[in-house]
Design a protein around this motif. Structure first.
Motif, PDB file in Angstrom:
ATOM      1  N   ILE A 115       2.428  -3.149  -6.611  1.00 62.27           N
ATOM      2  CA  ILE A 115       1.647  -2.162  -5.849  1.00 62.27           C
ATOM      3  C   ILE A 115       0.156  -2.451  -6.045  1.00 62.27           C
ATOM      4  N   ASP A 116      -0.520  -2.813  -4.949  1.00 65.11           N
ATOM      5  CA  ASP A 116      -1.934  -3.151  -5.118  1.00 65.11           C
ATOM      6  C   ASP A 116      -2.876  -2.153  -4.473  1.00 65.11           C
ATOM      7  N   ASN A 117      -2.348  -1.105  -3.849  1.00 64.52           N
ATOM      8  CA  ASN A 117      -3.249  -0.106  -3.273  1.00 64.52           C
ATOM      9  C   ASN A 117      -2.549   1.254  -3.192  1.00 64.52           C
ATOM     10  N   ILE A 118      -3.096   2.214  -3.891  1.00 63.34           N
ATOM     11  CA  ILE A 118      -2.515   3.575  -3.865  1.00 63.34           C
ATOM     12  C   ILE A 118      -3.581   4.516  -3.322  1.00 63.34           C
ATOM     13  N   VAL A 119      -3.302   5.109  -2.166  1.00 61.13           N
ATOM     14  CA  VAL A 119      -4.274   6.010  -1.542  1.00 61.13           C
ATOM     15  C   VAL A 119      -3.766   7.447  -1.649  1.00 61.13           C
ATOM     16  N   GLY A 120      -4.578   8.299  -2.211  1.00 58.93           N
ATOM     17  CA  GLY A 120      -4.234   9.721  -2.302  1.00 58.93           C
ATOM     18  C   GLY A 120      -4.879  10.456  -1.149  1.00 58.93           C
ATOM     19  N   VAL A 121      -4.092  11.249  -0.434  1.00 61.32           N
ATOM     20  CA  VAL A 121      -4.665  12.001   0.686  1.00 61.32           C
ATOM     21  C   VAL A 121      -5.011  13.410   0.206  1.00 61.32           C
ATOM     22  N   GLU A 145      12.327  -9.919  -0.822  1.00 61.33           N
ATOM     23  CA  GLU A 145      12.152 -11.086   0.056  1.00 61.33           C
ATOM     24  C   GLU A 145      10.909 -10.912   0.915  1.00 61.33           C
ATOM     25  N   GLU A 146      10.714  -9.691   1.424  1.00 65.97           N
ATOM     26  CA  GLU A 146       9.523  -9.434   2.251  1.00 65.97           C
ATOM     27  C   GLU A 146       8.255  -9.647   1.436  1.00 65.97           C
ATOM     28  N   ILE A 147       8.282  -9.165   0.197  1.00 66.14           N
ATOM     29  CA  ILE A 147       7.099  -9.322  -0.672  1.00 66.14           C
ATOM     30  C   ILE A 147       6.853 -10.806  -0.932  1.00 66.14           C
ATOM     31  N   MET A 148       7.931 -11.543  -1.222  1.00 70.15           N
ATOM     32  CA  MET A 148       7.790 -12.973  -1.531  1.00 70.15           C
ATOM     33  C   MET A 148       7.263 -13.760  -0.342  1.00 70.15           C
ATOM     34  N   ARG A 149       7.644 -13.328   0.865  1.00 72.04           N
ATOM     35  CA  ARG A 149       7.148 -14.017   2.070  1.00 72.04           C
ATOM     36  C   ARG A 149       5.671 -13.711   2.323  1.00 72.04           C
ATOM     37  N   GLY A 150       5.132 -12.791   1.564  1.00 72.91           N
ATOM     38  CA  GLY A 150       3.713 -12.435   1.742  1.00 72.91           C
ATOM     39  C   GLY A 150       3.515 -11.366   2.795  1.00 72.91           C
ATOM     40  N   ASN A 151       4.591 -10.687   3.197  1.00 69.00           N
ATOM     41  CA  ASN A 151       4.455  -9.643   4.206  1.00 69.00           C
ATOM     42  C   ASN A 151       3.876  -8.355   3.620  1.00 69.00           C
ATOM     43  N   ARG A 152       3.184  -7.627   4.486  1.00 68.49           N
ATOM     44  CA  ARG A 152       2.534  -6.404   4.021  1.00 68.49           C
ATOM     45  C   ARG A 152       3.497  -5.214   4.101  1.00 68.49           C
ATOM     46  N   VAL A 153       3.580  -4.509   3.002  1.00 70.59           N
ATOM     47  CA  VAL A 153       4.493  -3.360   2.922  1.00 70.59           C
ATOM     48  C   VAL A 153       3.673  -2.078   2.803  1.00 70.59           C
ATOM     49  N   LEU A 154       3.965  -1.141   3.684  1.00 68.53           N
ATOM     50  CA  LEU A 154       3.312   0.169   3.623  1.00 68.53           C
ATOM     51  C   LEU A 154       4.359   1.203   3.229  1.00 68.53           C
ATOM     52  N   VAL A 155       4.039   1.992   2.214  1.00 69.37           N
ATOM     53  CA  VAL A 155       5.002   2.993   1.751  1.00 69.37           C
ATOM     54  C   VAL A 155       4.429   4.376   2.022  1.00 69.37           C
ATOM     55  N   GLU A 156       5.178   5.194   2.752  1.00 75.49           N
ATOM     56  CA  GLU A 156       4.682   6.533   3.042  1.00 75.49           C
ATOM     57  C   GLU A 156       5.413   7.564   2.201  1.00 75.49           C
ATOM     58  N   CYS A 212       0.839  -1.206   0.000  1.00 74.06           N
ATOM     59  CA  CYS A 212       0.000   0.000   0.000  1.00 74.06           C
ATOM     60  C   CYS A 212       0.875   1.259   0.000  1.00 74.06           C
ATOM     61  N   VAL A 213       0.509   2.202  -0.852  1.00 76.34           N
ATOM     62  CA  VAL A 213       1.277   3.453  -0.929  1.00 76.34           C
ATOM     63  C   VAL A 213       0.352   4.616  -0.554  1.00 76.34           C
ATOM     64  N   VAL A 214       0.801   5.460   0.363  1.00 80.58           N
ATOM     65  CA  VAL A 214       0.026   6.641   0.757  1.00 80.58           C
ATOM     66  C   VAL A 214       0.745   7.885   0.240  1.00 80.58           C
ATOM     67  N   LEU A 215       0.039   8.666  -0.577  1.00 81.48           N
ATOM     68  CA  LEU A 215       0.675   9.838  -1.208  1.00 81.48           C
ATOM     69  C   LEU A 215      -0.149  11.097  -0.991  1.00 81.48           C
ATOM     70  N   GLY A 216       0.518  12.208  -0.832  1.00 79.81           N
ATOM     71  CA  GLY A 216      -0.162  13.506  -0.752  1.00 79.81           C
ATOM     72  C   GLY A 216      -0.645  13.884  -2.143  1.00 79.81           C
ATOM     73  N   ALA A 217      -1.894  14.358  -2.237  1.00 83.20           N
ATOM     74  CA  ALA A 217      -2.482  14.620  -3.546  1.00 83.20           C
ATOM     75  C   ALA A 217      -2.467  16.091  -3.936  1.00 83.20           C
ATOM     76  N   GLN A 218      -2.078  16.978  -2.994  1.00 82.67           N
ATOM     77  CA  GLN A 218      -2.124  18.418  -3.310  1.00 82.67           C
ATOM     78  C   GLN A 218      -0.731  19.030  -3.146  1.00 82.67           C
ATOM     79  N   TRP A 219      -0.653  20.099  -2.321  1.00 79.48           N
ATOM     80  CA  TRP A 219       0.654  20.740  -2.137  1.00 79.48           C
ATOM     81  C   TRP A 219       1.296  20.378  -0.790  1.00 79.48           C
ATOM     82  N   GLY A 220       0.895  19.271  -0.210  1.00 85.57           N
ATOM     83  CA  GLY A 220       1.487  18.851   1.067  1.00 85.57           C
ATOM     84  C   GLY A 220       0.636  19.257   2.261  1.00 85.57           C
ATOM     85  N   ASP A 221       1.024  18.778   3.440  1.00 83.12           N
ATOM     86  CA  ASP A 221       0.314  19.051   4.693  1.00 83.12           C
ATOM     87  C   ASP A 221      -1.141  18.596   4.639  1.00 83.12           C
TER      88      ASP A 221
END
Ligand code: GDP
Length: 550
Positions: free
Chosen positions: A343-349, A294-305, A59-68
């Motif tokens: 990448i299976d989930n992209i959330v725009g804030v 390796e983490e992905i292959m083990r099936g672990n959940r990765v969160l990207v900020e 999952c990736v969490v991204l700012g969708a505007q000018w930040g904050d």
């Protein structure tokens, strides 16, 4: 796994089922359920808890505007369910505060998964990492988890931001004077410059300390030669910073007027400091490509900020008033070494209105930092409010039912839209849909998370910028999703507004979409419809629990 667009709960599903006026009855099912918070191809659970990591793997969490936008809260919640939390871009110019067991932790570099004792934290190759700052953050954490360092991993390919980069940032920022970018002077731009001109230092160098020492000496010599000499038109602050660079005294690195901020007194001291760091972190500097795969292959959940936000992206942002890295989705692949298909989930804030710090055109702006714009007069129908204005001679900010308020000023005060350290007010304006659509197009958001909806409470009417028109040809709407690449063109943009009815009730206790007053529901649904991306959560207050999941 079915990855067809229909299974993704994407734009088409949302657009079809959400009608502006349809607020009481059937909600657009695919878009307003917990499924949209997670992997679109997975099933939703009964409780609808946002932190149910079963619904996403990467999952990736991204700012969708000018930040904050308030990314921190969402990332903090999702990190409870992640096995790996990673940063892919930026440096210590972003960051957030986390409260754990009543204690506040301010992180600028550390991924927020550090607060979850079973989560590994990765600083990806795309980050510009000031190691002394990271070590300070680790030091802070000793009480919480004495072994926190064992859960922090840094890519061998990550670039080291050294104090000379900070000095250079300060020198350049003062030089640019009237048209300065407004950087935080933390050296991010100069570090990425070093990366591009290929005299940078990487964490792998720390594992070959003799090479590191030689390359650091070279870099400092180069920096002193290029930036150490006094110029005729130097400001006093520049003279001081150039002197610091010549002597390599970095104790006043990014605040020449206000004294020491850490740093070192000489290059020899710097080398010694890095020697110690390299010994302490020897086992934490890893080949991040194999690590994450390796983490992905083990099936672990990765969160990207994500740090910063779409309109601050070096390529897609409002250049040159941008940060020096890619803040959008492509940066995740290059900043971590992962292919797009994982990448299976992209959330725009998305903040419920728009804010911007520093200079540059802002089409839907209502109020600026100095509070000297005409602003928009709106009727306030909410409960009486008094808000403290720290260090402001005008005293607290007050709102009473029936007042005619300056909306931009209200957003600044009620939304606490000012820098925590600088106290500078952020520029505030109505929600800008063309901007969010552009950001959604570039990033491919599966869902958007709307934050700070509560700040709009009490406005009788709320405007939404639904399209751009050019002042030169006002009859013509600019194409949907188009965002001018040149500031001169952006300056010529005028917004077409739509007005929706607001709400007067306090929404901070609402925990389900159904609890929201009609006006708030209508506003959220209208955003979803206009952006064409499902809304997965809505922030109704500053605390971690002040959120409703859809
Ligand atoms: P970031 O720069 O995008 O990571 O933003 P932060 O996570 O630092 O958030 C900025 C501020 O907004 C913090 O003080 C949060 O508590 C506050 N915040 C986040 N979400 C909400 C919300 O829904 N309502 C209100 N009133 N404040 C919020």
């Amino acid at each position: 796994m079915d990855f067809s667009p229909a299974s993704r709960g994407g734009a088409f599903g949302a657009r079809k089922s959400s009608k502006t006026g349809d607020i009481g009855g059937v909600l657009p099912e695919r878009s307003f359920n917990a499924e949209s918070m997670g992997s679109p191809a997975r099933k939703s659970s009964d409780d609808g808890a946002m932190n149910d990591g079963d619904r996403w793997k990467f999952c990736v969490v991204l700012g969708a505007q000018w930040g904050d936008e308030g990314k921190g809260k969402l990332v903090d919640i999702l990190a409870q369910d992640a096995q790996v939390c990673a940063r892919f871009n930026g440096g210590a110019n972003a960051g957030h505060t986390l409260v754990v067991d009543g204690r506040k932790y301010a992180f600028h570099l550390m991924p927020c998964g550090i607060i979850n004792r079973s989560c590994k934290n990765l600083i990806g190759n795309g980050v510009a990492c000031h190691l002394p700052t990271l070590m300070k953050e680790l030091e802070q954490l000793k009480e919480f988890d004495p072994r926190a360092v064992e859960r922090v991993f840094i890519s061998t390919r990550t670039h080291l931001l050294v104090d000379s980069h900070q000095l250079i940032d300060g020198i350049l920022e003062a030089e640019a004077s009237s048209h300065s970018i407004g950087t935080t002077k933390r050296g991010i731009g100069p570090c990425y410059s070093s990366k591009s001109i290929r005299n940078g230092l990487r964490f792998a160098d720390l594992l070959h300390f003799e090479t590191f020492e030689a390359r650091l000496r070279e870099l400092i010599k180069w920096s002193q030669k290029r930036f150490g000499e006094e110029g005729e038109a130097d400001q006093p602050s520049q003279q001081l910073l150039r002197k610091c660079l010549r002597e390599y005294n970095t104790r006043k690195a990014f605040d020449p007027e206000h004294g020491a901020r850490g740093g070192v007194g000489s290059l020899e001291e710097e080398i010694e400091r890095y020697r110690q760091f390299s010994q302490m972190l020897r086992h934490q500097i890893v080949d991040s490509v194999t690590f994450i795969h390796e983490e992905i292959m083990r099936g672990n959940r990765v969160l990207v900020e994500g740090a910063n936000a779409a309109l601050l992206d070096i390529d897609f942002g409002t250049y040159p008033f941008v940060t020096s890295s890619n803040t959008t989705i492509g940066g995740v692949c290059t900043g971590l070494g992962v292919p797009p298909k994982v990448i299976d989930n992209i959330v725009g804030v998305v903040k419920a209105y728009t804010t911007r710090v520093g200079n540059g055109p802002f089409p839907s702006e209502l109020q600026n930092e100095r509070q000297d714009l005409a602003d928009f007069a709106g009727e306030y129908i909410g409960e009486a409010l008094t808000i403290e204005r720290k260090g402001d001679t005008r005293g607290p900010y007050g709102l009473s039912t029936g007042d005619v308020v300056k909306v931009g000023e209200m957003l600044q005060e009620v939304g606490h839209e000012y820098g925590t350290t600088t106290g500078r007010r952020r520029r505030c304006g109505w929600l800008d849909i063309p901007l969010v659509k552009y950001s959604a197009m570039v990033n491919g958001f599966h869902s958007i998370s709307i934050t700070k909806l509560d700040v709009l409470t009490g406005l009788k009417e709320i405007r939404i910028a639904v399209a751009y028109r050019s002042v030169d040809m006002t009859e013509v709407r600019l194409p949907s999703g188009y965002f001018p690449s040149h500031l001169e063109d952006l300056k010529k943009v005028v917004c077409e507004y739509e007005t929706v009815q607001g709400w007067k009730e306090d929404i901070s206790k609402c925990r389900r979409f159904a609890d929201l007053p009609a006006g708030a529901k209508r506003y959220v649904l209208r955003i979803q419809e206009l952006v064409g991306v499902p809304v997965s959560s809505v922030g109704v207050g500053p605390d971690r629990n002040d959120v409703l999941v859809l």
